[in-house]
Design an enzyme around this catalytic site. Structure first.
Site, PDB file in Angstrom:
ATOM      1  N   LYS A   1       2.617  17.186  34.689  1.00  0.00           N
ATOM      2  CA  LYS A   1       3.566  16.076  34.519  1.00  0.00           C
ATOM      3  C   LYS A   1       3.444  15.086  35.677  1.00  0.00           C
ATOM      4  O   LYS A   1       3.298  13.879  35.468  1.00  0.00           O
ATOM      5  CB  LYS A   1       4.985  16.646  34.461  1.00  0.00           C
ATOM      6  CG  LYS A   1       6.077  15.604  34.535  1.00  0.00           C
ATOM      7  CD  LYS A   1       7.397  16.250  34.925  1.00  0.00           C
ATOM      8  CE  LYS A   1       8.494  15.223  35.057  1.00  0.00           C
ATOM      9  NZ  LYS A   1       8.930  14.681  33.766  1.00  0.00           N
TER      10      LYS A   1
ATOM     11  N   ASN B   1      11.034  23.163  19.827  1.00  0.00           N
ATOM     12  CA  ASN B   1      11.486  21.925  20.468  1.00  0.00           C
ATOM     13  C   ASN B   1      10.312  21.159  21.075  1.00  0.00           C
ATOM     14  O   ASN B   1      10.505  20.262  21.885  1.00  0.00           O
ATOM     15  CB  ASN B   1      12.537  22.225  21.539  1.00  0.00           C
ATOM     16  CG  ASN B   1      13.868  22.566  20.895  1.00  0.00           C
ATOM     17  OD1 ASN B   1      14.187  22.080  19.821  1.00  0.00           O
ATOM     18  ND2 ASN B   1      14.627  23.434  21.537  1.00  0.00           N
TER      19      ASN B   1
ATOM     20  N   ARG C   1       7.146  15.110  29.388  1.00  0.00           N
ATOM     21  CA  ARG C   1       8.554  15.487  29.429  1.00  0.00           C
ATOM     22  C   ARG C   1       8.731  16.992  29.234  1.00  0.00           C
ATOM     23  O   ARG C   1       8.206  17.584  28.293  1.00  0.00           O
ATOM     24  CB  ARG C   1       9.337  14.740  28.369  1.00  0.00           C
ATOM     25  CG  ARG C   1      10.810  14.880  28.585  1.00  0.00           C
ATOM     26  CD  ARG C   1      11.653  14.016  27.673  1.00  0.00           C
ATOM     27  NE  ARG C   1      12.908  14.720  27.428  1.00  0.00           N
ATOM     28  CZ  ARG C   1      13.864  14.872  28.326  1.00  0.00           C
ATOM     29  NH1 ARG C   1      13.724  14.360  29.533  1.00  0.00           N
ATOM     30  NH2 ARG C   1      14.966  15.539  28.041  1.00  0.00           N
ATOM     31  N   CYS C   2       9.477  17.593  30.157  1.00  0.00           N
ATOM     32  CA  CYS C   2       9.740  19.027  30.091  1.00  0.00           C
ATOM     33  C   CYS C   2      11.242  19.256  30.057  1.00  0.00           C
ATOM     34  O   CYS C   2      12.002  18.450  30.580  1.00  0.00           O
ATOM     35  CB  CYS C   2       9.164  19.729  31.318  1.00  0.00           C
ATOM     36  SG  CYS C   2       7.394  19.495  31.496  1.00  0.00           S
TER      37      CYS C   2
ATOM     38  N   TRP D   1      19.181  24.416  21.609  1.00  0.00           N
ATOM     39  CA  TRP D   1      18.500  23.930  22.807  1.00  0.00           C
ATOM     40  C   TRP D   1      18.564  24.920  23.959  1.00  0.00           C
ATOM     41  O   TRP D   1      18.355  24.569  25.117  1.00  0.00           O
ATOM     42  CB  TRP D   1      19.050  22.546  23.204  1.00  0.00           C
ATOM     43  CG  TRP D   1      18.699  21.490  22.184  1.00  0.00           C
ATOM     44  CD1 TRP D   1      17.814  21.629  21.144  1.00  0.00           C
ATOM     45  CD2 TRP D   1      19.204  20.159  22.088  1.00  0.00           C
ATOM     46  NE1 TRP D   1      17.754  20.467  20.406  1.00  0.00           N
ATOM     47  CE2 TRP D   1      18.593  19.552  20.961  1.00  0.00           C
ATOM     48  CE3 TRP D   1      20.120  19.413  22.826  1.00  0.00           C
ATOM     49  CZ2 TRP D   1      18.855  18.234  20.563  1.00  0.00           C
ATOM     50  CZ3 TRP D   1      20.384  18.097  22.438  1.00  0.00           C
ATOM     51  CH2 TRP D   1      19.763  17.518  21.321  1.00  0.00           C
TER      52      TRP D   1
ATOM     53  N   GLU E   1      17.424  20.142  12.854  1.00  0.00           N
ATOM     54  CA  GLU E   1      16.200  20.763  13.362  1.00  0.00           C
ATOM     55  C   GLU E   1      16.290  22.281  13.393  1.00  0.00           C
ATOM     56  O   GLU E   1      15.277  22.946  13.551  1.00  0.00           O
ATOM     57  CB  GLU E   1      15.837  20.198  14.740  1.00  0.00           C
ATOM     58  CG  GLU E   1      16.847  20.487  15.820  1.00  0.00           C
ATOM     59  CD  GLU E   1      16.473  19.817  17.143  1.00  0.00           C
ATOM     60  OE1 GLU E   1      16.253  18.603  17.142  1.00  0.00           O
ATOM     61  OE2 GLU E   1      16.402  20.527  18.149  1.00  0.00           O
TER      62      GLU E   1
ATOM     63  N   GLU F   1      22.118   7.871  13.303  1.00  0.00           N
ATOM     64  CA  GLU F   1      21.090   6.926  13.745  1.00  0.00           C
ATOM     65  C   GLU F   1      20.432   6.334  12.509  1.00  0.00           C
ATOM     66  O   GLU F   1      19.856   7.047  11.704  1.00  0.00           O
ATOM     67  CB  GLU F   1      20.072   7.704  14.592  1.00  0.00           C
ATOM     68  CG  GLU F   1      19.050   6.843  15.271  1.00  0.00           C
ATOM     69  CD  GLU F   1      18.267   7.605  16.334  1.00  0.00           C
ATOM     70  OE1 GLU F   1      18.823   8.542  16.946  1.00  0.00           O
ATOM     71  OE2 GLU F   1      17.100   7.268  16.529  1.00  0.00           O
TER      72      GLU F   1
ATOM     73  N   HIS G   1      16.893   3.388  21.840  1.00  0.00           N
ATOM     74  CA  HIS G   1      15.635   3.797  22.474  1.00  0.00           C
ATOM     75  C   HIS G   1      14.878   2.596  23.015  1.00  0.00           C
ATOM     76  O   HIS G   1      13.872   2.747  23.689  1.00  0.00           O
ATOM     77  CB  HIS G   1      14.764   4.571  21.488  1.00  0.00           C
ATOM     78  CG  HIS G   1      15.444   5.794  20.980  1.00  0.00           C
ATOM     79  ND1 HIS G   1      15.619   6.908  21.759  1.00  0.00           N
ATOM     80  CD2 HIS G   1      16.037   6.072  19.803  1.00  0.00           C
ATOM     81  CE1 HIS G   1      16.279   7.827  21.071  1.00  0.00           C
ATOM     82  NE2 HIS G   1      16.544   7.342  19.892  1.00  0.00           N
TER      83      HIS G   1
HETATM   84  N1  GLN Z   1      27.358  12.196  23.208  1.00  0.00           N
HETATM   85  C1  GLN Z   1      25.979  12.198  23.537  1.00  0.00           C
HETATM   86  C2  GLN Z   1      25.619  10.912  24.239  1.00  0.00           C
HETATM   87  O1  GLN Z   1      26.226   9.924  23.942  1.00  0.00           O
HETATM   88  C3  GLN Z   1      25.122  12.348  22.297  1.00  0.00           C
HETATM   89  C4  GLN Z   1      23.657  12.384  22.601  1.00  0.00           C
HETATM   90  C5  GLN Z   1      22.777  12.817  21.429  1.00  0.00           C
HETATM   91  O2  GLN Z   1      23.151  12.732  20.301  1.00  0.00           O
HETATM   92  N2  GLN Z   1      21.573  13.250  21.686  1.00  0.00           N
HETATM   93  O3  GLN Z   1      24.729  10.877  25.063  1.00  0.00           O
HETATM   94 ZN    ZN Z   2      22.142  10.852  19.049  1.00  0.00          ZN
END
Ligand code: GLN
Ligand code: ZN
Length: 763
Positions: A19, A122, A524-525, A570, A614, A674, A703
């Site tokens: 990395k 992941n 990224r780790c 996770w 996921e 999203e 993003h």
């Molecule tokens: N509540 C988290 C944030 O706003 C949600 C993040 C996510 O969905 N990955 O960062």
């Molecule tokens: Zn999100």
């Protein structure tokens, strides 16, 4: 002597050397030759570690600059035209990096290739871009060079390559509608000759075995793909190298006969995820094939119960003798490198764990137990004692949690009233306008905020000063949202390092490593928490921050929690009880937190579940069971609140089609999702389903630093309102803002509020 091999070793290095080197190279502070040197060093070190442990066939090709699939896309010359690759030229490192990230120290920037999750891990791979007229050639030599490198170090190299069917399945292109689109199979005609060429070159290098990965054999495969496998492998096995067909992440099930019919020299099975398939394979293996038994878990970090593993493989050993090989279940890419680098875990806990390096020793011990049982006896006894100690340790059993779990069936998951009743009670309490605005939770995590946490950890900042500083952040965040006119505020999550780690650190039953890094994508780790015991909540986790935020304003402030499924997904999860049980314990802890928030006067509570989708099992037949308990756990955490307390959930980018029924069953009053990058396409699942509750389709892509225009947001919302009732719609960004800077956040949110006002005026 039992042959040992691995399907792949983590490439990042125990201290994330890869990395650091890659990022320095991208930033222009490390020369190409220095980067290459780091790569060579890591490969040499990892091969040596494996050889020392007694692994005889060493993987080559598991090393990758960014991703092993991307390496293969480049080797095949499958470089999308926008990268300006010259058809006759080799694909160089910077082109590879441009495919991954859009830019590199040299070459013209272009839109990066898509990245997506690798099966149910992941890890994220770079998606091959397929096109019906695509041609292939050997366009990159690094695999062959690395084979020579391993051989020069005295190792027996076993190249590891993605199989053609899995490569196609995992690829995408405008001409193809789904992973299993049979039109992709037309590409085989051009693909297979290049595979043959690769195998011939490897044979010329003196390679005896090539591991060819076809993990799609553990998925539900259409007939056309099963037939294609038979056809293709007939052509691939004609040459002198022996193919070891590797399957992992599950059982072969209905693909068993296809897999056994392939004329390969060996077959690898994941006997951790699917031990039962061994009994089905053994009588049908024939008298020549090698069987590679994947008996050490490549997906989790617990020491192996070697007695159990031995009991499983002994019949195979009796039947196959030295035709039985041993290996981890899958590549060790998915576990951290070396437990020896953990200084802070206590000895008891450390005794329960095994990282990649330790798994090699477990494998060697297993082989010794087969080859020279007397010599293995002492070490086996030691391992047995460690396993027994873990099973009986008081640290993993919490009687209070057990007592609660025993009455779980009697706990209602339902809200008091149906949605229509609840939403009117909430409207009376909250008095929100049409098209209410909110955000997903986090505000920019500035360098200053991160420095606070670092100083607190180092002891350079007192708990009280840290507290005061976070309160100032919260106050600024609240004032700002009030000022621009957001309707449902958030406290900004300044106190959180990470949405799972934060909760894990406050819950019992969790442990954290110092160096337990696992590659997520590229450089990224992530360092997943370890859930080792019964989960409980010794005290409230978020109430003080949320209550403080609420005390600053008359507008509602959302309480903000991470959901049980996401915490589970996770983390490294204990393997001594079903995942469902651990998830239920998490849900119970969150249920208490939710009630405490409500008691503290918090009227809106959000429980994020970005990882719900996921977590879906690889086989459709297993979906209903998973979705059943996942939804149940969400409802367990949220179901106890009053009608006039509003629950929210949030999910990131995902295909919602498959799980829309389950999303509806979660019965959150509001879901934010999203959708902006897909231009509201993802909303279709909700429209078609006539999703009944409130929904906030994300109106701008967090993003990207681009600031969305007011018109554009209005346009997106109008699109949503064309197919969903306007009174059910919220206006919010796609996800949390923690990775963004303040400047673009301000402009974007102000435009968002303006857009909502315009929508209200128009209505
Ligand atoms: N509540 C988290 C944030 O706003 C949600 C993040 C996510 O969905 N990955 O960062
Ligand atoms: Zn999100």
């Amino acid at each position: 002597m039992t042959t040992l091999h691995t399907l792949g070793f983590p490439r990042i290095g125990a201290r994330r050397e890869l990395k650091q080197a890659q990022e320095a190279y991208w930033a222009g502070t490390l020369q190409r030759s220095e980067l290459e040197h780091v790569g060579r060093e890591l490969r040499a070190r990892h091969w040596a570690a494996q050889a020392e442990a007694g692994i005889s066939l060493l993987p080559v090709g598991d090393f990758a600059w960014y991703d092993q699939m991307l390496e293969w896309n480049c080797l095949l010359g499958a470089v999308p035209p926008r990268f300006g690759q010259d058809a006759g030229e080799p694909v160089d490192l910077d082109t590879l990096f441009r495919m991954a990230r859009g830019r590199a120290p040299s070459g013209t920037p272009a839109a990066a290739c898509e990245m997506t999750k690798w099966f149910d891990t992941n890890y994220h791979y770079i998606v091959p871009e397929l096109h019906p007229s695509q041609t292939y050639r050997i366009a990159r030599d690094s695999l062959f060079e690395q084979v020579a490198e391993a051989q020069a170090q005295g190792h027996q190299a076993k190249p590891v390559i993605p199989g053609p069917l899995s490569w196609l399945w995992l690829g995408k292109g405008d001409a193809y509608t789904s992973a299993g689109d049979s039109a992709k199979l037309d590409l085989l005609e051009r693909l297979v000759p290049v595979y043959r060429e690769v195998l011939a070159r490897l044979a010329d290098q003196g390679v005896e075995w090539v591991q060819i990965d076809e993990p799609i054999l553990v998925l539900d495969l259409p007939d056309a793909w099963q037939r294609a496998l038979l056809r293709v492998y007939d052509q691939l096995t004609a040459g002198p190298v022996k193919l070891l067909l590797a399957t992992y992440f599950g059982g072969l099930n209905d693909n068993l006969f296809t897999a056994l019919a392939l004329p390969v020299a060996g077959l690898h099975l994941d006997l951790v995820r699917a031990p039962e398939q061994l009994a089905a394979v053994l009588p049908r293996l024939g008298d020549k094939k090698i069987l590679s038994a994947g008996v050490i878990n490549g997906r989790n970090i617990w020491r192996t119960d070697l007695d159990k593993a031995l009991a499983l493989i002994e019949p195979a050993r009796a039947q196959l003798g030295e035709r039985l090989w041993l290996a981890p279940s899958c590549s060790l890419l998915h576990v951290p490198v070396d437990l020896a680098h953990e200084q802070k875990l206590d000895a008891e806990l450390k005794g329960w764990l095994s990282f990649a390096r330790q798994k090699l020793d477990e494998l060697a011990l297993l082989a010794q137990a087969l080859d020279a049982p007397a010599e293995a006896a002492e070490a086996l006894a030691g391992q047995r004692a460690a396993i027994a100690a873990r099973a009986t340790s008081p640290r993993i059993h919490n009687p209070a949690v057990q007592a609660y779990m025993a009455v779980l069936d009697g706990v209602s998951r339902d809200r008091q009233s149906p949605f229509e009743t609840r939403i009117s009670a909430q409207q009376q309490a909250l008095k929100l306008p049409a098209f209410p605005t909110t955000t997903i939770g986090s505000f920019p995590q500035t360098r200053e905020i991160r420095a606070l946490r670092r100083d607190l950890k180092k002891g350079a900042l007192s708990e009280a000063d840290y507290d005061a500083a976070i309160r100032r952040e919260i106050e600024q965040c609240i004032r700002y949202q009030e000022e621009i006119g957001i309707d449902v505020l958030v406290h900004g999550e300044a106190e959180r390092n990470d949405m799972v780690e934060y909760f894990g650190e406050l819950l019992e039953g969790f442990a954290f490593t110092q160096n337990g890094w696992v590659q997520s994508y590229g450089s990224r780790c992530v360092k997943p928490p370890v859930i080792f015991g019964d989960v409980s909540r010794p005290q409230p986790m978020t109430v003080a921050w949320s209550a403080y935020a609420q005390s600053l304003t008359d507008k509602p402030v959302k309480g903000m929690l991470t959901g049980p499924v996401t915490i589970l997904q996770w983390s490294f999860v204990r393997d001594d009880q079903p995942r469902q049980k651990t998830c239920e314990q998490l849900a119970l802890a969150l249920r208490q937190e939710v009630l405490d928030l409500e008691d503290a006067g918090i009227r809106v509570i959000q429980i994020d579940e970005p990882a719900l989708r996921e977590g879906l099992p690889l086989r459709r037949a297993d979906w209903p069971a998973y979705l059943g308990w996942a939804v149940d756990c969400f409802r367990l955490s949220t179901g106890a609140v009053r009608d006039d307390t509003q629950t929210h959930t949030h999910m990131c980018y995902a295909e919602f089609n498959d799980i829309i029924e389950s999303i509806a069953a979660m019965d959150a009053d509001v879901i934010t999702i999203e959708t902006s990058r897909s231009n509201m396409e993802l909303l279709k699942a909700f429209e078609d389903f006539h999703y009944p509750n409130d929904i906030g389709p994300g109106v701008y892509d967090i993003h990207s630093p681009n600031v969305p225009e007011v018109d554009w947001i209005v346009g997106l919302m109008q699109k949503a309102a064309a197919n969903l009732p306007a009174e059910r719609l919220w206006v919010n960004p796609d996800c949390g803002l923690k990775t963004r800077g303040w400047e673009e956040t301000r402009s974007a949110l102000e435009n968002m509020v303006q857009a909502a006002r315009r929508l209200r005026d128009a209505g």
